[in-house]
Design a protein around this motif. Structure first.
Motif, PDB file in Angstrom:
ATOM      1  N   VAL B 434       0.593  -1.559  -0.127  1.00 28.21           N
ATOM      2  CA  VAL B 434      -0.159   0.250   0.169  1.00 28.21           C
ATOM      3  C   VAL B 434       0.392   1.256   0.192  1.00 28.21           C
ATOM      4  O   VAL B 434       1.548   1.508   1.086  1.00 28.21           O
ATOM      5  N   PRO B 435       0.864   1.674  -1.180  1.00 23.76           N
ATOM      6  CA  PRO B 435       1.842   3.051  -0.790  1.00 23.76           C
ATOM      7  C   PRO B 435       1.538   4.471  -0.017  1.00 23.76           C
ATOM      8  O   PRO B 435      -0.044   4.206   0.629  1.00 23.76           O
ATOM      9  N   ILE B 436       2.572   4.797   0.362  1.00 24.72           N
ATOM     10  CA  ILE B 436       2.798   5.553   2.051  1.00 24.72           C
ATOM     11  C   ILE B 436       1.623   7.857   0.568  1.00 24.72           C
ATOM     12  O   ILE B 436       3.582   7.630  -0.089  1.00 24.72           O
ATOM     13  N   LEU B 437       1.640   8.098   0.706  1.00 23.54           N
ATOM     14  CA  LEU B 437       1.694   9.573   0.320  1.00 23.54           C
ATOM     15  C   LEU B 437       2.413  10.610   1.318  1.00 23.54           C
ATOM     16  O   LEU B 437       2.450  10.497   1.868  1.00 23.54           O
ATOM     17  N   THR B 438       3.408  11.051   0.187  1.00 23.07           N
ATOM     18  CA  THR B 438       4.499  11.337   0.951  1.00 23.07           C
ATOM     19  C   THR B 438       4.684  12.862   0.306  1.00 23.07           C
ATOM     20  O   THR B 438       4.894  13.730   0.275  1.00 23.07           O
ATOM     21  N   LEU B 482      -1.423   8.068   4.489  1.00 21.18           N
ATOM     22  CA  LEU B 482      -0.954   8.858   4.970  1.00 21.18           C
ATOM     23  C   LEU B 482       1.002   7.725   6.055  1.00 21.18           C
ATOM     24  O   LEU B 482       1.031   8.710   5.943  1.00 21.18           O
ATOM     25  N   GLY B 483       0.602   6.399   6.277  1.00 18.18           N
ATOM     26  CA  GLY B 483       0.820   6.208   6.904  1.00 18.18           C
ATOM     27  C   GLY B 483       0.970   6.751   8.429  1.00 18.18           C
ATOM     28  O   GLY B 483       0.612   6.932   8.959  1.00 18.18           O
ATOM     29  N   THR B 484       2.271   6.290   8.439  1.00 21.38           N
ATOM     30  CA  THR B 484       2.404   7.735  10.228  1.00 21.38           C
ATOM     31  C   THR B 484       2.229   8.904  10.570  1.00 21.38           C
ATOM     32  O   THR B 484       2.324   9.756  11.535  1.00 21.38           O
ATOM     33  N   ALA B 485       2.419   9.303   9.293  1.00 23.17           N
ATOM     34  CA  ALA B 485       1.745  10.869   9.040  1.00 23.17           C
ATOM     35  C   ALA B 485       0.227  11.249   9.135  1.00 23.17           C
ATOM     36  O   ALA B 485      -0.365  12.830   9.501  1.00 23.17           O
ATOM     37  N   GLU B 486      -0.287   9.957   9.574  1.00 25.77           N
ATOM     38  CA  GLU B 486      -2.240  10.489  10.225  1.00 25.77           C
ATOM     39  C   GLU B 486      -2.583  10.027  11.644  1.00 25.77           C
ATOM     40  O   GLU B 486      -1.107   9.503  12.081  1.00 25.77           O
ATOM     41  N   LEU B 516      -0.765  17.758   0.830  1.00 21.21           N
ATOM     42  CA  LEU B 516      -0.599  16.919  -0.031  1.00 21.21           C
ATOM     43  C   LEU B 516      -1.610  16.894  -1.588  1.00 21.21           C
ATOM     44  O   LEU B 516      -1.433  15.691  -1.876  1.00 21.21           O
ATOM     45  N   GLY B 517      -2.346  17.976  -0.993  1.00 17.09           N
ATOM     46  CA  GLY B 517      -3.779  18.113  -2.556  1.00 17.09           C
ATOM     47  C   GLY B 517      -4.701  17.278  -2.339  1.00 17.09           C
ATOM     48  O   GLY B 517      -5.302  16.969  -3.519  1.00 17.09           O
TER      49      GLY B 517
END
Lengths: 320, 694
Positions: B434-438, B482-486, B516-517
């Motif tokens: 699962v890609p993480i949005l960076t 969002l990974g750990t940014a959520e 991140l738009g």
């Protein structure tokens, strides 16, 4: 090699484990440790402190010190620090240390660091590690101010060393100074007649798997055999099989014993939040997919009504 | 003489009335301001639907008979209001009706005569309805009604209004017909006389004719003035008690909340030092409620529809909303003089603690069922949140079990204080990445999957997150997390009044999402959904947010996922409050449940907008439930009633609570609790199988 004074914390007539952990660390690092005992009827504890490595024990034993009194305790500890010519004073970061530590540092005009997880003494300076920014980062502080330094250390950060039988070199401190403006009149503690969950080195907790009050009684001998505190998950408390004071979890007590037995507890996240800091977790559950096994160090998949008697028998065998 | 007497009566009655109402208006003027006159056309819509249409009264199947009764009394009053104008006018000008447009003898289509028939019929209908109302109170005694003298007095007055008019009319007809008196009735060559159009009064006239001229003549005079007296007494009793709703209900409906089911919690200005000093954050004192919230409590008629529907009342907790209204109204009355004079209530009693007990305030699960059924649009939940805000922010009087939860949110942005670095660990168990949005998403990312704390950390809900991710992947949706940014959306912080913590979390999330738009979000957690969709706009976070059931249902519609029913046994869907009542989505999850169950799903007796909360909302998940029975066990009983073997859920908190309730009931071998995404994943059609229609 430094000269460190440990302020001993006594509860219910015995020295608390975090104090012994501080002495253990000093012994391990080869520093000269002394200790100060403050209270009423605490003299007998001096040998315990000596056995754990205190070369000298300063004792302020007086009826006026029976309950914690800020100014008197500070005066006694400062007196001991002076007599011991201590380079540092260590306290555990308990309620006791949190109250006494900063006041003592102010009295001594000392550098102070709270809530440390490690302390390294090098020459004149001391280096401490402590969690900061709401535990998001660890901070390394160097206490450089010349003279004595005071730190409080989190319990569990160090290990106590095995006790030796020793009688203490006791120095009696003068009668307590201080005007006693703040007086604790009485400390009331609910008497459950059991080992307190928060202090216990071993905790046995039961969950819904015990199926009823009979099941709670069924597992009790395991706690007794281990000398453990007996706790429960929310389901057991909600069912009224055990009182709320014994609930371990997010909305109950948070425990961090050396060994935690989870008997018939599936391990809902609310429960894990209350016990996952335990050093060793042993789980018994009939469901191999129970989340408790994801945090357990040892897991037994099986019917607790069959497993627990075997455990009790083995523990008894081992003890005798 | 008649005119003078009437003027005297009217002036006296209206003066007293103006004084009572004026006191209330002056009180409301001292309460917190709030704009409730924006978008007037939509407000008129509310007035027509909920007010004139009585939709909350007649639309509910369970309450239809009582609702119909009220409908007829309400419209009876509307019809008779015109009659009162005619009667009162008669004191000044005998034959006043002739002066009214469209109602005179020569009115087109005989409207005047039709109106005569209408009011005559209405009087009898109202009479019957009053009889039913008395019967309900004295004989049936529904649990939600509490018998009191005021209710019976009001019913007696309504009876008086109708009966006096009937006798007045009947006696008048007799004077005209038997004793030849000209009493200015309607008469026209086409439609005849008024009497022909008033069958019930006419019948009564026949009955009382034998009483003779003297009595009939007396009845006309006496009936008329008694009627006028009853009306004026009635008018002046109304503002004093719970029947003020006769006056205030229509305004209250007009000033009701628009759009989002109720006014979102106010975004408090936490930088305002004055507000902290003056304890002006949230509601500490009763006058800090808004004027609309004041009007709310005066409008409550204590009908008790909020009793039966409330999960906390049903499980014997101290929160009973109609009594909360009652307590607030009496307290406002007590303090009215002080507030009007000084702008502040006296310090005699504390709003929370003395007037509203702490247990009461913290019992609420914020499920909104009460607001859904309230016939007069009272907003119960926002004022509970406002009072909690003051308790948490300034008094630090919140249930102590919340402390570790707040600390967890502060330190690791999840309620359990689990290391935030573990937030994306659930995704590692999937067989794809699962890609993480960076960085700002390119066209390649369709949607952001907002996992929520439960999906991220709770073992059971992780399975739901994994199922959702698998479905998105299966359907070829490009998505990322969002990974750990959520961080926690902050819902639980806000519901427990910890506005400071809510804003901290929400601002960080908005910053991340805007940075991140992100435009489209899908989430398995209705609480996150509600925060992101309805509350983040207050902080300039605007996204199109879908519940995973909505998003998956769309994928099924588009043919990107094909389902073959695979779920055996009886399935029922438990509506999450924050998906249903808060966001008006009842159909998408049902559609998925229907497409995955082999048998047609069943509905529990409490479903859709009257669904029964699982007990976890309003931060109740993080508090002890020590009073009364447990809400989740009650809900499981309702599922057992309909013989469910699978309870489908759409919220991680419902999952925990319902699952817990099932285990507690000892039926965990018979009943499964599954998220809709899991049911869909189980029922994905193998290529070549056709979906079955129910």
């Amino acid at each position: 090699m430094s000269n460190v004074l440990v302020v001993a914390e006594v509860k219910g007539g015995a020295v608390r484990k975090p104090t012994l952990e501080l002495l253990g660390k000093l012994k391990q690092d080869g520093h000269t440790a002394s200790a100060v005992l403050i209270g009423s009827g605490v003299q007998a504890q001096a040998d315990t402190l000596a056995g754990h490595g205190a070369a000298k024990v300063y004792v302020a034993d007086d009826a006026a010190l029976a309950n914690y009194a800020q100014d008197r305790y500070v005066a006694a500890a400062a007196d001991a620090a002076g007599q011991a010519q201590a380079d540092m004073v260590w306290l555990s970061a308990s309620e006791f240390g949190k109250a006494l530590g900063p006041a003592l540092a102010a009295r001594l005009g000392a550098a102070f660091a709270a809530d440390c997880t490690d302390v390294t003494i090098s020459g004149d300076a001391a280096e401490v590690m402590r969690p900061a920014m709401a535990t998001k980062v660890r901070q390394k502080l160097r206490l450089k101010k010349p003279g004595v330094k005071v730190v409080t250390v989190r319990s569990g950060a160090f290990d106590a060393q095995p006790a030796e039988a020793k009688s203490a070199d006791v120095a009696t401190l003068a009668a307590p100074a201080g005007d006693g403006r703040i007086v604790v009149k009485e400390v009331v503690q609910e008497d459950t007649g059991r080992v307190d969950l928060g202090d216990a080195a071993t905790v046995v907790s039961v969950g819904r798997g015990v199926r009823g009050p009979e099941g709670v009684e069924f597992v009790q001998p395991l706690a007794d055999a281990l000398g453990a505190a007996y706790g429960a998950s929310r389901a057991v408390v909600d069912s009224g099989w055990m009182p709320f004071e014994l609930q371990v979890g997010q909305t109950g007590r948070v425990v961090t014993p050396d060994v935690y037995f989870a008997i018939g507890i599936s391990g809902a996240i609310q429960h894990l939040a209350g016990m996952s800091g335990s050093k060793l977790i042993i789980a018994v559950n009939k469901d191999p997919d129970a989340p408790i096994f994801s945090v357990a160090d040892y897991g037994i998949v099986g019917d607790l009504f069959k497993v627990v008697p075997v455990l009790i028998e083995e523990i008894k065998k081992h003890k005798s | 003489m008649q005119a003078e007497l009437m003027t005297l009566a009217l002036v006296a009655a209206l003066a007293v009335f103006a004084y009572s109402v004026g006191t209330k208006v002056r009180l409301f003027a001292r309460m917190a301001p709030e704009n409730r006159i924006d978008r007037p056309w939509r407000r008129l819509g509310l007035l027509f639907r909920i007010g004139l249409g009585q939709s909350k009264l007649v639309a509910r199947r369970k309450e239809r008979s009582a609702g119909a009764m009220h409908f007829f009394i309400f419209w009876g009053f509307m019809v008779l209001a015109l009659r009162e104008i005619i009667l009162f006018g008669n004191a000044y000008h005998p034959g006043f009706q002739e002066l009214l447009p469209l109602l005179g003898s020569d009115s087109p289509l005989g409207l005047g005569f039709l109106y005569t028939f209408l009011y005559d019929l209405t009087e009898v209908v109202v009479l019957a309805m009053v009889a039913i109302a008395v019967y309900r109170r004295l004989v049936i005694r529904p649990r939600r009604l509490d018998l009191n003298v005021e209710g019976l007095v009001i019913l007696g007055l309504i009876l008086g209004v109708v009966v006096t008019d009937l006798f007045y009319d009947a006696a008048k007809f007799n004077l005209v017909a038997l004793w030849g008196q000209d009493l200015h009735l309607l008469h026209s060559p086409v439609f005849g006389a008024e009497r022909t159009w008033a069958p019930f009064a006419s019948l009564l006239a026949t009955g009382i004719a034998p009483w003779g001229h003297a009595i009939n003549a007396g009845l006309v005079e006496f009936g008329y003035w008694l009627h006028v007296g009853v009306i004026l007494v009635f008018l002046n009793l109304l503002p004093l008690g719970k029947h003020a709703h006769v006056i205030s209900a229509l305004p209250n409906v007009f000033f009701g909340s628009l759009g989002y089911p109720h006014t979102p919690a106010a975004l408090l200005d936490l930088e305002d030092e004055k507000a902290w000093e003056n304890e002006a954050l949230g509601v500490t004192r009763v006058e800090q409620l808004t004027w609309k919230q004041g009007l709310d409590v005066y409008t409550c008629t204590e009908c008790g529809r909020c009793y039966d529907i409330c999960p906390t009342y049903v499980t014997k907790k101290p929160l009973a909303l109609k009594w909360m209204n009652d307590a607030l109204r009496h307290y406002l009355e007590e303090e009215a003089d002080h507030i009007i004079a000084t702008g502040r209530s006296s310090d005699a009693r504390q709003l929370v603690g003395d007037v509203i007990r702490h247990d009461t305030l913290w019992s609420c699960t914020t499920c909104r069922a009460c607001e859904e059924v309230c016939p007069v649009s009272i907003e119960h939940v926002p004022r509970i949140i406002a009072m909690r805000q003051a308790q948490t922010l300034m008094q630090e009087q919140y249930p102590k079990e919340l402390t570790p939860t707040f600390r967890g949110l502060e330190q690791n942005a999840n309620p359990w204080n689990i290391g935030y670095d573990k937030r994306a660990d659930w995704a590692a168990e999937l067989d794809f990445e699962v890609p993480i949005l960076t960085e700002p998403p390119t066209e390649a990312v369709d949607v952001l999957m907002w996992v929520g704390c439960m999906g991220s950390f709770d073992k059971r809900s992780q399975k739901v997150a994994q199922a959702t991710a698998r479905l998105l992947q299966q359907a070829g949706v490009s998505f990322a997390i969002l990974g750990t940014a959520e961080k926690c959306s902050g819902d639980l912080a806000r519901r427990s009044g910890n506005e400071m913590l809510y804003q901290a979390l929400a601002r960080e999330n908005v910053e991340t999402l805007n940075g991140l738009g992100v435009q489209h979000v899908v989430t398995q957690c209705p609480h996150c959904l509600n925060a992101l969709k309805n509350e983040y706009p207050q902080l300039e976070g605007r996204y199109e947010v879908f519940h995973h059931s909505q998003y998956i249902a769309r994928l099924v519609d588009e043919g990107r996922l094909t389902l073959a029913p695979s779920v055996e046994g009886t399935v029922t869907f438990h509506d999450p409050c924050y998906l249903g009542r808060y966001n008006r989505e009842y159909d998408a999850p049902r559609k998925l449940v229907g497409a995955t169950a082999k048998e047609a799903p069943v509905e529990m007796r409490r479903s859709r907008n009257e669904s029964f909360c699982c007990g976890a909302g309003g931060a109740r998940m993080w508090m002890e439930e020590n009073i009364g029975r447990r809400v989740n066990e009650e809900r499981v009983r309702q599922a057992v009633e309909v013989g469910a073997t699978t309870i489908a859920v759409g919220c991680p908190f419902c999952m925990t609570m319902i699952d817990d309730g099932v285990r507690q009931s000892g039926r965990d071998d018979e009943i499964k609790v599954k998220d809709v995404a899991e049911l869909v994943l189980e029922s994905l059609a193998k290529p070549g199988t056709e979906p079955v229609q129910h």
